[in-house]
Scaffold this motif. Sequence first.
Motif, mmCIF file in Angstrom:
data_model
loop_
_atom_site.group_PDB
_atom_site.id
_atom_site.type_symbol
_atom_site.label_atom_id
_atom_site.label_comp_id
_atom_site.label_asym_id
_atom_site.label_seq_id
_atom_site.Cartn_x
_atom_site.Cartn_y
_atom_site.Cartn_z
ATOM 1 N N HIS A 112 1.028 -1.226 0.229
ATOM 2 C CA HIS A 112 -0.189 0.239 0.016
ATOM 3 C C HIS A 112 0.812 1.595 0.032
ATOM 4 O O HIS A 112 1.732 1.184 0.407
ATOM 5 C CB HIS A 112 -0.916 -0.153 0.971
ATOM 6 N N CYS A 125 3.261 3.982 3.082
ATOM 7 C CA CYS A 125 4.098 2.626 4.046
ATOM 8 C C CYS A 125 4.898 3.275 5.006
ATOM 9 O O CYS A 125 5.768 3.564 5.046
ATOM 10 C CB CYS A 125 4.417 1.154 3.661
ATOM 11 N N GLY A 126 3.776 3.082 6.734
ATOM 12 C CA GLY A 126 4.171 3.900 7.375
ATOM 13 C C GLY A 126 5.916 2.739 7.630
ATOM 14 O O GLY A 126 7.368 3.141 8.313
HETATM 15 ZN ZN LIG Z 1 2.123 -0.523 5.912
#
Ligand SMILES: [Zn+2]
Length: 104
Positions: A6, A9-10
Motif C-alpha cells: 500500500h 507505508c509507515g
Molecule cells: Zn504498511
Amino acid sequence: MMVLGHSRCGAVTAAVGTEGKSEGNIGTILETISPAVTLARNEAKSKEKAVLVEAAIDQNIKLVCKSLITQSEVIKHLAHGGKLKIVGAKYDLDDGKVTLFDGK
Ligand SMILES: [Zn+2]
C-alpha cells in the motif's frame, strides 16, 4: 495469491529513514525491507523521500512475490505447475484503488 502493498507505508518509510540501523523486532522488519530500499535508491528518478518511499514499496512488493517462490517448496511447486498465480498489487490509500503489477 496476491501480495498487496500500500502507498505511504509507515514501515517502508521507516526503512528509508534508518537504513536498517534499528534494533529488536522493528530492526528485523526494517532489515527485511532494506533490499527494496537499495533497489529503489538505484532506480528512483528523484532523491525526494516520498518518491523513494513509493519506489521502495513497489520494489518490496516484487521482492516478496519472488521470495514466496524461493522460500516455499509448496508455493514453488504449485506456481510452476500452473495451479497458483502470484500477483503483486498496490493499494492506493488516497483513492482506494488497487493497481495490479504486470507479470514478472
Ligand atoms: Zn504498511
